[in-house]
Every structure is written in C-alpha cells, then in structure tokens.
Design a protein around this motif. Structure first.
Motif: not given
Length: 302
Positions: A151-156, A236-248
């Motif tokens: 949550x903190x990585x999303x710079x909210x 973009x950061x949220x979707x990057x997280x989706x991509x990281x999970x899908x790739x991993x």
C-alpha cells in the motif's frame, strides 16, 4: 356306740374276748417281727445316707480346692479381658471407618490421577496450540508487512502506516479500523481493499497452509481515482502489480479485471476481452434472448 345301749356283762363271752386278745397280741408280735427288719434297714439307710453326705461334702471340698486355682483365674482373666474386648471392638469400628475413608481416598486419588492425565493432555494441547498460534502470529506479521509495503509503494498521500490488525485480521491504516476506512469511500476504500486482496492472493500462493482462493475478480480498480498525472501514475503501479503477479505465478492464479479503459501496461500474460453493445457477452457464451433474461433491478425488487 352311737346312742346304743351298753352291752350287758352277761352278754359278753370271756372266751371270745380272750381269743380276740390273743389274736391281737399275735398280730402285734408279727408286726414287731416285720418292723424289726424294716427298722434295721432304715437305720442302715440312714447310716448310708450320712456316709454319702459326708462323701459329698468331701468331694465338694476337693472340687472347691481343685477349681480354686483353675476357675477363679479364668474368671479374673475374663474380667480382665472384657475391657480389652470392648477396646478391640472399638478399634475394629474405627478401622472400619478408616477403611471407608481409605476407600474414598483411593477414589479421590484415582480422580486426581485422571485429572492429572487430563491436565497433561490439555497442557500438551495448549503447547501445540500456542506453537501453532505463534506460527500463525508470525504468518500474520509477514502478511501485515507485505500489505503495508504494497500500500505504501503506491505513494498514496494519505497513507502513513498500514497493517493487518492482529485481533480482527482486517486492514488498519493510520490506526483507523477497517470499518472507518470503508465509510470513507472513494479512492481510500478502493486502494485498501485492492491492496489487501492482492496481498492475500500472493500470500496464499507462497504459503500452502494459508487457504485462500487463487482467483481474484477486481471490478473497475481505476474508477475511484481521478485522471491527473498522479492518479494515472498510481493506476500504472497497480497494473504493474497485476503484471508482476501474472508473470511470477502464471497458471497458478487467475486474475479477472473489469475496467473501462485498456490496461496502462502491456504483458503477454494478459488476455483482453472487449464488450460493447453489439458484443455484450463473453465469446463462446450465447445469449438466451431478451425473453429469457431479466434485469438485475427487477430481480432485486422481487
């Protein structure tokens, strides 16, 4: 006799009188002759009786002399033994009561042994459960750390601290419980729910003993955010997280994301299905026709 006139002497025969006298005298002599043996026999019997009485007295004296040292001590012993017998009876009664008490003690000891065995079993269970709880607390700590990091990585701008509450197992941000965060609505609710769901998904894939679904359906993750540069960067950061999970994790998980705009990032792991008024269904799923469907609003009213 009986008013009869006395006999006249002339009427009495002297010979008859003399004969009668002689007869009586003879009878008296015969009686004396018979009496003499009887008298001698009686005297002999009296002497024998006196002898027997003397013998009985002698025997009684001998018996008294003989039993004085035999019977009297027995009576003394009996008299001395009677209190002891009474004491022994009292002791037997006391022992009987003690036996009953000991029987109760044995029963209590058996109960104590059973309780001790049960206590050992319970202590063993407590130890095992404590170790399991300790392990779970460690897992919860790791889950909380990953949630806060994501949550903190999303710079909210409104996030200072983010953890998983150890009592409710729900997200808590800046010390506020999950209920308060839900009431805030908008981007706060969306971000917290999304971060918590992604963290649980990844945690379940990394820990086989954490039973959470490997399927995650996300509806409009960018809807609650704005359209300025920081909002687009966050998306973009949220979707990057989706991509990281899908790739991993590949086929180990399934992400279904419903969004109004195309993904801001590209990935070979993503598949895209577009819907419009002409194509409102998932490809391969035929529409049953307008006469066989009902609107959700109508269903809700029912």
């Amino acid at each position: 006799m009986c008013l009869q006139s006395d006999l006249v002497d002339a009427d009495v025969d002297p010979a008859v009188i003399e004969a009668t006298r002689s007869a009586l005298h003879q009878q008296l002599e015969d009686a004396e002759l018979i009496h003499q043996p009887d008298e001698a026999h009686l005297q002999t019997a009296k002497e024998r009786s006196e002898q027997l009485n003397f013998a009985i007295s002698s025997l009684r004296r001998q018996l008294d002399a003989q039993t004085r040292d035999v019977v009297a001590p027995r009576f003394d012993a009996i008299a001395d033994t009677s209190p002891r017998v009474a004491s022994l009876k009292a002791s037997i009664d006391a022992i009987t009561q003690l036996r009953e008490s000991w029987a109760r003690v044995h029963t209590i000891n058996a109960d104590i042994r059973s309780l001790k065995s049960e206590r050992r079993r319970i202590n063993k269970d407590i130890k095992e459960k404590s170790e399991q709880l300790k392990a779970r607390q460690s897992l919860l700590g790791d889950l909380s750390t990953e949630f806060g990091r994501l949550l903190t990585s999303w710079n909210l701008p409104w996030v200072d601290t983010a953890v998983i509450d150890r009592d409710t197992f729900l997200p808590a941000v800046n010390g506020q419980p999950f209920e308060s965060l839900q009431a805030s609505g908008g981007g706060i609710t969306t971000s917290v729910n999304l971060a918590c769901s992604l963290t649980l998904l990844k945690f379940g894939l990394d820990h086989a003993d954490v039973l959470v679904p490997s399927l995650l359906v996300i509806d409009s993750p960018r809807k609650a955010f704005g359209n300025n540069d920081s909002d687009r960067q966050r998306a973009s950061e949220i979707y990057s997280r989706f991509r990281t999970l899908a790739d991993a994790y590949g086929e180990r998980l399934q992400l279904i994301i419903a969004d109004n705009d195309p993904p801001p990032v590209t990935s070979d792991s993503f598949g895209k299905v577009e819907f419009d008024y002409d194509n409102p269904m998932v490809p391969g799923v035929s529409h049953p026709g307008p006469d066989h469907v009902s609107r959700l609003e109508e269903t809700a009213d029912e």
